[in-house]
Write a protein that holds these residues in place. Structure first.
Motif, PDB file in Angstrom:
ATOM      1  N   GLY A 252      75.463  48.219  51.544  1.00  0.00           N
ATOM      2  CA  GLY A 252      75.663  49.347  51.386  1.00  0.00           C
ATOM      3  C   GLY A 252      75.309  49.766  50.719  1.00  0.00           C
ATOM      4  O   GLY A 252      74.372  49.248  49.215  1.00  0.00           O
ATOM      5  N   ALA A 253      75.180  51.293  49.807  1.00  0.00           N
ATOM      6  CA  ALA A 253      73.918  51.771  49.681  1.00  0.00           C
ATOM      7  C   ALA A 253      75.105  53.510  48.948  1.00  0.00           C
ATOM      8  O   ALA A 253      74.919  54.290  49.802  1.00  0.00           O
ATOM      9  CB  ALA A 253      72.526  52.227  50.279  1.00  0.00           C
ATOM     10  N   PHE A 254      74.640  53.699  48.020  1.00  0.00           N
ATOM     11  CA  PHE A 254      75.134  55.236  47.913  1.00  0.00           C
ATOM     12  C   PHE A 254      74.105  55.818  48.127  1.00  0.00           C
ATOM     13  O   PHE A 254      72.854  56.113  47.198  1.00  0.00           O
ATOM     14  CB  PHE A 254      76.339  54.936  46.338  1.00  0.00           C
ATOM     15  N   THR A 255      73.972  56.673  48.759  1.00  0.00           N
ATOM     16  CA  THR A 255      72.702  57.988  48.659  1.00  0.00           C
ATOM     17  C   THR A 255      72.962  59.937  48.318  1.00  0.00           C
ATOM     18  O   THR A 255      74.353  59.703  48.817  1.00  0.00           O
ATOM     19  CB  THR A 255      72.529  57.914  50.633  1.00  0.00           C
ATOM     20  N   PHE A 256      72.081  60.055  48.188  1.00  0.00           N
ATOM     21  CA  PHE A 256      72.615  61.206  47.996  1.00  0.00           C
ATOM     22  C   PHE A 256      71.826  61.725  47.839  1.00  0.00           C
ATOM     23  O   PHE A 256      70.761  61.639  48.493  1.00  0.00           O
ATOM     24  CB  PHE A 256      72.595  61.428  46.093  1.00  0.00           C
ATOM     25  N   GLN A 257      71.779  63.323  47.968  1.00  0.00           N
ATOM     26  CA  GLN A 257      70.281  64.750  48.184  1.00  0.00           C
ATOM     27  C   GLN A 257      70.618  65.059  47.243  1.00  0.00           C
ATOM     28  O   GLN A 257      70.973  65.708  46.110  1.00  0.00           O
ATOM     29  CB  GLN A 257      70.835  65.410  49.059  1.00  0.00           C
ATOM     30  N   TYR A 258      68.972  64.894  46.438  1.00  0.00           N
ATOM     31  CA  TYR A 258      68.616  65.812  45.338  1.00  0.00           C
ATOM     32  C   TYR A 258      69.036  67.304  45.588  1.00  0.00           C
ATOM     33  O   TYR A 258      68.607  67.753  46.313  1.00  0.00           O
ATOM     34  CB  TYR A 258      66.676  65.506  45.402  1.00  0.00           C
ATOM     35  N   SER A 259      69.029  68.452  44.338  1.00  0.00           N
ATOM     36  CA  SER A 259      69.697  68.930  44.871  1.00  0.00           C
ATOM     37  C   SER A 259      68.733  69.872  42.745  1.00  0.00           C
ATOM     38  O   SER A 259      69.492  68.782  42.017  1.00  0.00           O
ATOM     39  CB  SER A 259      70.751  69.329  44.684  1.00  0.00           C
TER      40      SER A 259
ATOM     41  N   ARG B  77      68.917  60.592  57.849  1.00  0.00           N
ATOM     42  CA  ARG B  77      68.049  59.776  58.097  1.00  0.00           C
ATOM     43  C   ARG B  77      68.522  58.536  57.639  1.00  0.00           C
ATOM     44  O   ARG B  77      68.307  57.082  58.295  1.00  0.00           O
ATOM     45  CB  ARG B  77      66.880  59.940  58.617  1.00  0.00           C
ATOM     46  N   LEU B  78      68.193  58.537  56.607  1.00  0.00           N
ATOM     47  CA  LEU B  78      68.447  58.059  55.732  1.00  0.00           C
ATOM     48  C   LEU B  78      69.967  56.892  55.613  1.00  0.00           C
ATOM     49  O   LEU B  78      69.978  55.454  55.956  1.00  0.00           O
ATOM     50  CB  LEU B  78      68.215  57.684  54.609  1.00  0.00           C
ATOM     51  N   VAL B  79      71.313  57.614  56.080  1.00  0.00           N
ATOM     52  CA  VAL B  79      72.287  57.845  56.046  1.00  0.00           C
ATOM     53  C   VAL B  79      72.550  56.472  57.370  1.00  0.00           C
ATOM     54  O   VAL B  79      73.447  55.108  57.368  1.00  0.00           O
ATOM     55  CB  VAL B  79      72.974  58.502  55.714  1.00  0.00           C
ATOM     56  N   ASP B  80      72.188  57.272  58.537  1.00  0.00           N
ATOM     57  CA  ASP B  80      71.942  56.481  59.506  1.00  0.00           C
ATOM     58  C   ASP B  80      71.078  54.960  60.035  1.00  0.00           C
ATOM     59  O   ASP B  80      72.088  53.838  60.292  1.00  0.00           O
ATOM     60  CB  ASP B  80      70.684  57.443  60.543  1.00  0.00           C
ATOM     61  N   VAL B  81      70.518  54.768  58.996  1.00  0.00           N
ATOM     62  CA  VAL B  81      69.837  53.314  58.877  1.00  0.00           C
ATOM     63  C   VAL B  81      70.768  52.610  57.888  1.00  0.00           C
ATOM     64  O   VAL B  81      71.506  51.355  58.592  1.00  0.00           O
ATOM     65  CB  VAL B  81      68.174  53.063  58.224  1.00  0.00           C
ATOM     66  N   VAL B  82      71.365  53.522  57.138  1.00  0.00           N
ATOM     67  CA  VAL B  82      72.127  52.701  55.538  1.00  0.00           C
ATOM     68  C   VAL B  82      73.210  52.241  56.489  1.00  0.00           C
ATOM     69  O   VAL B  82      73.992  50.883  56.362  1.00  0.00           O
ATOM     70  CB  VAL B  82      72.661  53.146  54.668  1.00  0.00           C
ATOM     71  N   ASN B  83      74.346  52.657  57.500  1.00  0.00           N
ATOM     72  CA  ASN B  83      75.405  52.500  57.676  1.00  0.00           C
ATOM     73  C   ASN B  83      75.055  51.801  59.336  1.00  0.00           C
ATOM     74  O   ASN B  83      75.643  50.873  59.314  1.00  0.00           O
ATOM     75  CB  ASN B  83      75.741  53.835  58.670  1.00  0.00           C
ATOM     76  N   GLU B  84      74.367  51.695  59.598  1.00  0.00           N
ATOM     77  CA  GLU B  84      73.834  50.677  60.801  1.00  0.00           C
ATOM     78  C   GLU B  84      73.241  49.599  60.297  1.00  0.00           C
ATOM     79  O   GLU B  84      73.983  47.975  60.631  1.00  0.00           O
ATOM     80  CB  GLU B  84      72.292  50.520  61.582  1.00  0.00           C
ATOM     81  N   ILE B  85      72.964  48.990  59.751  1.00  0.00           N
ATOM     82  CA  ILE B  85      72.421  47.900  58.658  1.00  0.00           C
ATOM     83  C   ILE B  85      73.575  47.259  58.113  1.00  0.00           C
ATOM     84  O   ILE B  85      74.514  45.830  58.235  1.00  0.00           O
ATOM     85  CB  ILE B  85      71.435  48.095  57.289  1.00  0.00           C
ATOM     86  N   ALA B  86      74.149  48.483  57.399  1.00  0.00           N
ATOM     87  CA  ALA B  86      76.231  48.233  56.609  1.00  0.00           C
ATOM     88  C   ALA B  86      76.748  47.075  58.297  1.00  0.00           C
ATOM     89  O   ALA B  86      77.639  46.422  57.590  1.00  0.00           O
ATOM     90  CB  ALA B  86      76.309  48.889  56.003  1.00  0.00           C
ATOM     91  N   TRP B  87      76.917  47.690  59.010  1.00  0.00           N
ATOM     92  CA  TRP B  87      77.657  47.562  60.033  1.00  0.00           C
ATOM     93  C   TRP B  87      77.455  46.640  60.609  1.00  0.00           C
ATOM     94  O   TRP B  87      78.257  45.084  61.489  1.00  0.00           O
ATOM     95  CB  TRP B  87      77.505  48.353  60.933  1.00  0.00           C
ATOM     96  N   ASP B  88      76.043  46.373  60.257  1.00  0.00           N
ATOM     97  CA  ASP B  88      75.727  44.535  60.955  1.00  0.00           C
ATOM     98  C   ASP B  88      75.930  43.656  60.151  1.00  0.00           C
ATOM     99  O   ASP B  88      75.886  42.523  60.879  1.00  0.00           O
ATOM    100  CB  ASP B  88      74.055  44.668  61.212  1.00  0.00           C
ATOM    101  N   GLU B  89      75.853  43.741  59.063  1.00  0.00           N
ATOM    102  CA  GLU B  89      75.779  42.286  57.596  1.00  0.00           C
ATOM    103  C   GLU B  89      77.368  42.772  58.044  1.00  0.00           C
ATOM    104  O   GLU B  89      77.922  41.489  58.336  1.00  0.00           O
ATOM    105  CB  GLU B  89      75.416  43.084  56.584  1.00  0.00           C
TER     106      GLU B  89
END
Length: 201
Positions: free
Chosen positions: A36-43, A68-80
């Motif tokens: 899992g990854a806690f993802t954030f947008q810089y502001s 794009r990052l969230v898509d990759v993170v979710n895909e990998i977390a789901w696979d795992e």
């Protein structure tokens, strides 16, 4: 540690980040296969050193990279998570982790790798005794989603713990003390004693 579940925090769009930098981030995510990854947008935050840095990334670029990052993170977390379907896992029963637990007749718990598992409140195989938050249960995983697992079917084992005992003590209704609080102050609901009558003579 082949069963280790590693999580991380990632921020995208920090000033000076190039598309090449961002693609390198995606490459690390794919190779590390984070659970899992806690993802954030810089502001931009006024008053911070980063707000004064050159090469601020346009908000629409930050948003695109973030998605794009969230898509990759979710895909990998789901696979795992899918790798755990069919396995038995031991969980520490949580309190209030599943927003839909009441509607789905489930409880929630965390595995040793901190994965969130929603499990069926079927205690027939353990004599009907419900686990308490803090107790340990063994369940069989039947379904995987990117951010949680589901275990439908009876709880297979229950291990009572001191954490469960502490939860039970914390949530037990207090036994009223007929004498009230004895700190020199009147107790709630107990009338204060009348002062002694003066001695005349």
């Amino acid at each position: 540690m082949p069963e280790a579940a590693i999580t991380t925090d990632i921020i995208v769009g920090f000033p000076g980040e190039t598309e090449e930098d961002f693609r390198a981030t995606l490459d690390v995510v794919r190779q590390a296969r984070f659970a899992g990854a806690f993802t954030f947008q810089y502001s931009k935050r006024p008053g911070t050193p980063a707000a004064e840095l050159p090469d601020q990334v346009a908000p629409e670029v930050v948003k695109d990279r973030y998605e794009r990052l969230v898509d990759v993170v979710n895909e990998i977390a789901w696979d795992e998570n899918k790798r755990l379907v069919g396995r038995e896992v031991e969980l520490m029963v949580a309190e209030g982790e599943g927003r839909k637990d009441a509607a789905t007749h489930r409880l929630s718990g965390r595995g040793p790798d901190n994965r969130l598992v929603h499990f069926e409140a079927d205690f027939s195989a353990i004599g009907g005794a419900a686990p308490r938050p803090g107790d340990m249960v063994t369940v069989g995983v039947t379904y995987a989603a990117p951010h949680h697992l589901v275990a439908d079917g009876p709880v297979k084992a229950l291990r009572r713990t001191r954490s469960g005992d502490a939860w039970e003590r914390r949530t037990a209704a207090p036994t009223p003390d007929p004498a009230g609080v004895s700190l020199g102050m009147p107790a709630v609901g107990v009338p204060a004693p009348l002062p002694d009558a003066p001695v005349c003579g």
